[in-house]
Every structure is written in C-alpha cells, then in structure tokens.
Write a protein that holds these residues in place. Sequence first.
Motif, PDB file in Angstrom:
ATOM      1  N   ALA A  26       0.837  -1.209   0.000  1.00 29.17           N
ATOM      2  CA  ALA A  26       0.000   0.000   0.000  1.00 29.17           C
ATOM      3  C   ALA A  26       0.870   1.255   0.000  1.00 29.17           C
ATOM      4  CB  ALA A  26      -0.928  -0.031   1.209  1.00 29.17           C
ATOM      5  N   GLY A  27       1.879   1.287  -0.906  1.00 26.54           N
ATOM      6  CA  GLY A  27       2.698   2.490  -1.033  1.00 26.54           C
ATOM      7  C   GLY A  27       4.053   2.361  -0.346  1.00 26.54           C
ATOM      8  N   VAL A  28       4.844   1.395  -0.799  1.00 27.24           N
ATOM      9  CA  VAL A  28       6.174   1.181  -0.193  1.00 27.24           C
ATOM     10  C   VAL A  28       7.240   1.827  -1.075  1.00 27.24           C
ATOM     11  CG1 VAL A  28       7.906  -0.534   0.487  1.00 27.24           C
ATOM     12  CG2 VAL A  28       5.478  -0.971   0.913  1.00 27.24           C
ATOM     13  N   SER A  29       8.104   2.629  -0.462  1.00 31.68           N
ATOM     14  CA  SER A  29       9.257   3.208  -1.152  1.00 31.68           C
ATOM     15  C   SER A  29      10.503   2.798  -0.391  1.00 31.68           C
ATOM     16  CB  SER A  29       9.166   4.740  -1.174  1.00 31.68           C
ATOM     17  OG  SER A  29       7.989   5.142  -1.833  1.00 31.68           O
ATOM     18  N   GLY A  45       1.920 -11.980   6.365  1.00 31.64           N
ATOM     19  CA  GLY A  45       0.936 -11.245   5.561  1.00 31.64           C
ATOM     20  C   GLY A  45       1.208  -9.754   5.463  1.00 31.64           C
ATOM     21  N   SER A  46       2.363  -9.291   5.936  1.00 24.32           N
ATOM     22  CA  SER A  46       2.623  -7.838   5.912  1.00 24.32           C
ATOM     23  C   SER A  46       3.111  -7.356   4.548  1.00 24.32           C
ATOM     24  CB  SER A  46       3.642  -7.468   7.001  1.00 24.32           C
ATOM     25  OG  SER A  46       4.827  -8.206   6.844  1.00 24.32           O
ATOM     26  N   GLY A  47       3.420  -8.289   3.632  1.00 26.96           N
ATOM     27  CA  GLY A  47       3.774  -7.884   2.269  1.00 26.96           C
ATOM     28  C   GLY A  47       5.230  -8.130   1.896  1.00 26.96           C
ATOM     29  N   LYS A  48       5.988  -8.859   2.717  1.00 28.93           N
ATOM     30  CA  LYS A  48       7.425  -9.057   2.465  1.00 28.93           C
ATOM     31  C   LYS A  48       7.664  -9.784   1.122  1.00 28.93           C
ATOM     32  CE  LYS A  48       8.010 -11.430   6.311  1.00 28.93           C
ATOM     33  NZ  LYS A  48       6.596 -11.412   6.767  1.00 28.93           N
ATOM     34  N   THR A  49       6.973 -10.912   0.936  1.00 25.70           N
ATOM     35  CA  THR A  49       7.178 -11.685  -0.297  1.00 25.70           C
ATOM     36  C   THR A  49       6.768 -10.869  -1.514  1.00 25.70           C
ATOM     37  OG1 THR A  49       6.809 -13.753   0.878  1.00 25.70           O
ATOM     38  CG2 THR A  49       6.532 -13.827  -1.505  1.00 25.70           C
ATOM     39  N   LEU A 218       7.818  -3.902   7.662  1.00 31.85           N
ATOM     40  CA  LEU A 218       6.525  -3.700   6.996  1.00 31.85           C
ATOM     41  C   LEU A 218       5.396  -4.069   7.942  1.00 31.85           C
ATOM     42  CD1 LEU A 218       6.968  -5.316   3.435  1.00 31.85           C
ATOM     43  CD2 LEU A 218       7.304  -2.929   4.097  1.00 31.85           C
ATOM     44  N   LEU A 219       4.293  -3.394   7.778  1.00 32.81           N
ATOM     45  CA  LEU A 219       3.070  -3.739   8.503  1.00 32.81           C
ATOM     46  C   LEU A 219       1.893  -3.392   7.597  1.00 32.81           C
ATOM     47  CD1 LEU A 219       1.955  -4.726  11.250  1.00 32.81           C
ATOM     48  CD2 LEU A 219       1.815  -2.309  11.928  1.00 32.81           C
ATOM     49  N   ASP A 220       1.064  -4.379   7.326  1.00 31.04           N
ATOM     50  CA  ASP A 220      -0.102  -4.172   6.454  1.00 31.04           C
ATOM     51  C   ASP A 220       0.262  -3.491   5.132  1.00 31.04           C
ATOM     52  OD1 ASP A 220      -1.660  -5.286   8.442  1.00 31.04           O
ATOM     53  OD2 ASP A 220      -2.136  -3.333   9.349  1.00 31.04           O
ATOM     54  N   ARG A 222       2.690  -1.541   4.377  1.00 30.58           N
ATOM     55  CA  ARG A 222       3.349  -0.232   4.459  1.00 30.58           C
ATOM     56  C   ARG A 222       4.596  -0.351   5.301  1.00 30.58           C
ATOM     57  NH1 ARG A 222      -2.083   1.278   4.947  1.00 30.58           N
ATOM     58  NH2 ARG A 222      -2.661   2.866   3.403  1.00 30.58           N
ATOM     59  N   ARG A 223       5.524   0.602   5.118  1.00 29.08           N
ATOM     60  CA  ARG A 223       6.680   0.624   6.012  1.00 29.08           C
ATOM     61  C   ARG A 223       6.230   1.092   7.376  1.00 29.08           C
ATOM     62  NH1 ARG A 223      12.152   2.721   3.245  1.00 29.08           N
ATOM     63  NH2 ARG A 223      12.788   2.547   5.426  1.00 29.08           N
ATOM     64  N   SER A 224       6.689   0.403   8.400  1.00 30.28           N
ATOM     65  CA  SER A 224       6.326   0.804   9.754  1.00 30.28           C
ATOM     66  C   SER A 224       7.539   1.440  10.409  1.00 30.28           C
ATOM     67  CB  SER A 224       5.837  -0.403  10.560  1.00 30.28           C
ATOM     68  OG  SER A 224       6.922  -1.204  10.926  1.00 30.28           O
ATOM     69  N   SER A 225       7.337   2.011  11.578  1.00 34.41           N
ATOM     70  CA  SER A 225       8.404   2.800  12.194  1.00 34.41           C
ATOM     71  C   SER A 225       9.555   1.939  12.690  1.00 34.41           C
ATOM     72  CB  SER A 225       7.852   3.627  13.351  1.00 34.41           C
ATOM     73  OG  SER A 225       7.187   2.739  14.213  1.00 34.41           O
ATOM     74  N   GLY A 226       9.424   0.598  12.601  1.00 29.35           N
ATOM     75  CA  GLY A 226      10.533  -0.274  13.015  1.00 29.35           C
ATOM     76  C   GLY A 226      11.691  -0.263  12.045  1.00 29.35           C
ATOM     77  N   GLY A 227      11.655   0.591  11.011  1.00 32.14           N
ATOM     78  CA  GLY A 227      12.672   0.539   9.974  1.00 32.14           C
ATOM     79  C   GLY A 227      13.926   1.327  10.254  1.00 32.14           C
ATOM     80  N   ALA A 228      14.364   1.354  11.495  1.00 34.00           N
ATOM     81  CA  ALA A 228      15.569   2.102  11.817  1.00 34.00           C
ATOM     82  C   ALA A 228      16.817   1.347  11.358  1.00 34.00           C
ATOM     83  CB  ALA A 228      15.639   2.313  13.327  1.00 34.00           C
ATOM     84  N   VAL A 229      17.926   2.069  11.246  1.00 36.46           N
ATOM     85  CA  VAL A 229      19.192   1.428  10.889  1.00 36.46           C
ATOM     86  C   VAL A 229      19.613   0.530  12.030  1.00 36.46           C
ATOM     87  CG1 VAL A 229      21.634   1.837  10.431  1.00 36.46           C
ATOM     88  CG2 VAL A 229      19.906   3.352   9.456  1.00 36.46           C
ATOM     89  N   SER A 230      19.974  -0.729  11.719  1.00 38.90           N
ATOM     90  CA  SER A 230      20.427  -1.622  12.777  1.00 38.90           C
ATOM     91  C   SER A 230      21.903  -1.910  12.576  1.00 38.90           C
ATOM     92  CB  SER A 230      19.634  -2.931  12.744  1.00 38.90           C
ATOM     93  OG  SER A 230      19.924  -3.632  11.573  1.00 38.90           O
TER      94      SER A 230
END
Length: 244
Positions: A26-29, A45-49, A218-220, A222-230
């Motif tokens: 639903a709009g991933v960049s 089901g969050s859209g990874k595949t 990803l969540l549903d 979309r990118r979720s806020s867990g996308g920080a640099v690790s």
Amino acid sequence: MVAPPDNDILWARGLHHSYGTGTALAGVSLGVREGEILAVTGPRGSGKTTLLRCLSAQLAPSEGEVWFNSSLVHTLAARHRERLRLDRFGWIDTQPHLVAELTAGENAALPLLLRGEGGRAARNTAAEWLDRLDVGDCARRRPAQLDQSQRQRVAIARALATTPQVLFADEPTAPLHRADATQVLRTLTTAARSHQITVVLATHDPEATSLADRTVALLDGRRSSGGAVSAPDAESRAACSLSV
Ligand SMILES: Nc1ncnc2c1ncn2[C@@H]1O[C@H](COP(=O)(O)OP(=O)(O)OP(=O)(O)O)[C@@H](O)[C@H]1O
C-alpha cells in the motif's frame, strides 16, 4: 519522473499491489545500496514476499516504480525481465524448489548453464558452492535422497553460484533447524559480503536481522516505524569479515 539516487542499486517508489480485492502493498518506497544486506521484516501477511517479487521483476506492481542500476524495471517487456532475472538476480525461496530428475550438482549448475557457461566450468563452480554450503558430498544425489536441510543448502548454493548482483532471499532458513539456520545464514551473508552481492532478505529471524546492515519493517503493506538502521554486533561483523 525522478531518477533514483546514484548509489542505490535498487530503488522503488510508491509500490502498490493487490491480489484481487486484497491489498498486499500500500505504497512502499525504499532504496537498497550496492553491496548492502537489507533485512525486510514484518508479521505474516505484511507484504514481504510481494515486495521482494516486485523488486526482483517477478511481479509487476499495480502502481509505482522499480529501478535497477538506474534503469526502469517495471516497464520492461516480460522477456527482458526474464533476462534480467537470469543475468543479474538470484532468488532463494522459503522452500527448496529443485528439479527432481537432476542431481544436486546439476541443480546447482543449472543457472550457470542457462547463462551460457560451458558444462565443465559450471559443474566446477557449482561444486565449490556446494562445498561452501557443506553439501559437497551430496553432489551426485537427487533431491529425493536428501533431507530438507540439505535440499535448502543446495538451493542456496545454486543461487550463489552465479554471484548475482542482487540476491533475494525469502525466509531462506525457514526449513532449517535453529543451529543449521544460524550457520547457513552466516555462510550466506559472509559469501555475499566477500563477493559484493547485494542481499534483500525477508525474515522473521532476529539472528538474520543482526547480520544485516539495515532493516526495513513492513506492517499491512506499508513501512512501519521499526525501519531504523540496525548495527550488527561485533561477533556478527567478525563472522562476516571471513572470506567464503
Ligand atoms: N497469490 C496470492 N493471492 C491472493 N492473496 C495473496 C497472494 N499472495 C499473497 N497474498 C496476500 O497478500 C498479503 C501479503 O502477502 P505476502 O505473502 O506478501 O506477505 P508476507 O509478509 O510475505 O507473509 P508471510 O510471512 O506469511 O510469507 C497477505 O494478505 C496475503 O494473504
């Protein structure tokens, strides 16, 4: 249309994809830098595949753009996308899909033969990668004579044998036991680093994310806020600096 940043080998903007009425993206960049190991995480089901399939030119998104090496991918004709996948990309699936009638060695050599390499060179390269994945002694056996862990190692050797520019791995250690999974992940990431292979890795596994340079969550769709640099820990970095 805005071109992607020069240092991103892969770049996607505003990806949407639906299967019938169900929305998967639903709009991933996102951008992936050359040589980077990027983990894509998220619940089932969050859209990874779907994201990996869009980035690897297997699936045309319903909306949005995909660029590889500053060239548009999503608008390519099917035969050009096929060639791009064969020449530049590798794919490791959650389950090992091997050709039942071929030996492990022949399975691992197959993409090299499809690229036009000679038989002997392809077999030698395949044998080296089977050794690195600790299944060198399985080279003459057929998939039915191997256990699931050995089959997945053969599938991983097959994907690495072409030293693709970008390797997409969709939960590659899902069929493996814990100890096996850790060892295979380390071999995979180490090989990627020593051969400058960019990796996009969909995973639920915290061990896998600790070996990555960066994580996108990803969540549903979309990118979720867990996308920080690790930042990988010192042990992981040390493991990855070894040459495989
Ligand atoms: N071929 C398909 N047909 C219909 N719906 C699909 C299909 N593939 C995926 N979906 C749906 O799209 C959504 C995203 O699925 P996707 O497989 O991309 O997520 P995922 O994060 O990889 O999940 P998992 O961890 O279970 O593999 C889910 O709701 C899923 O049910």
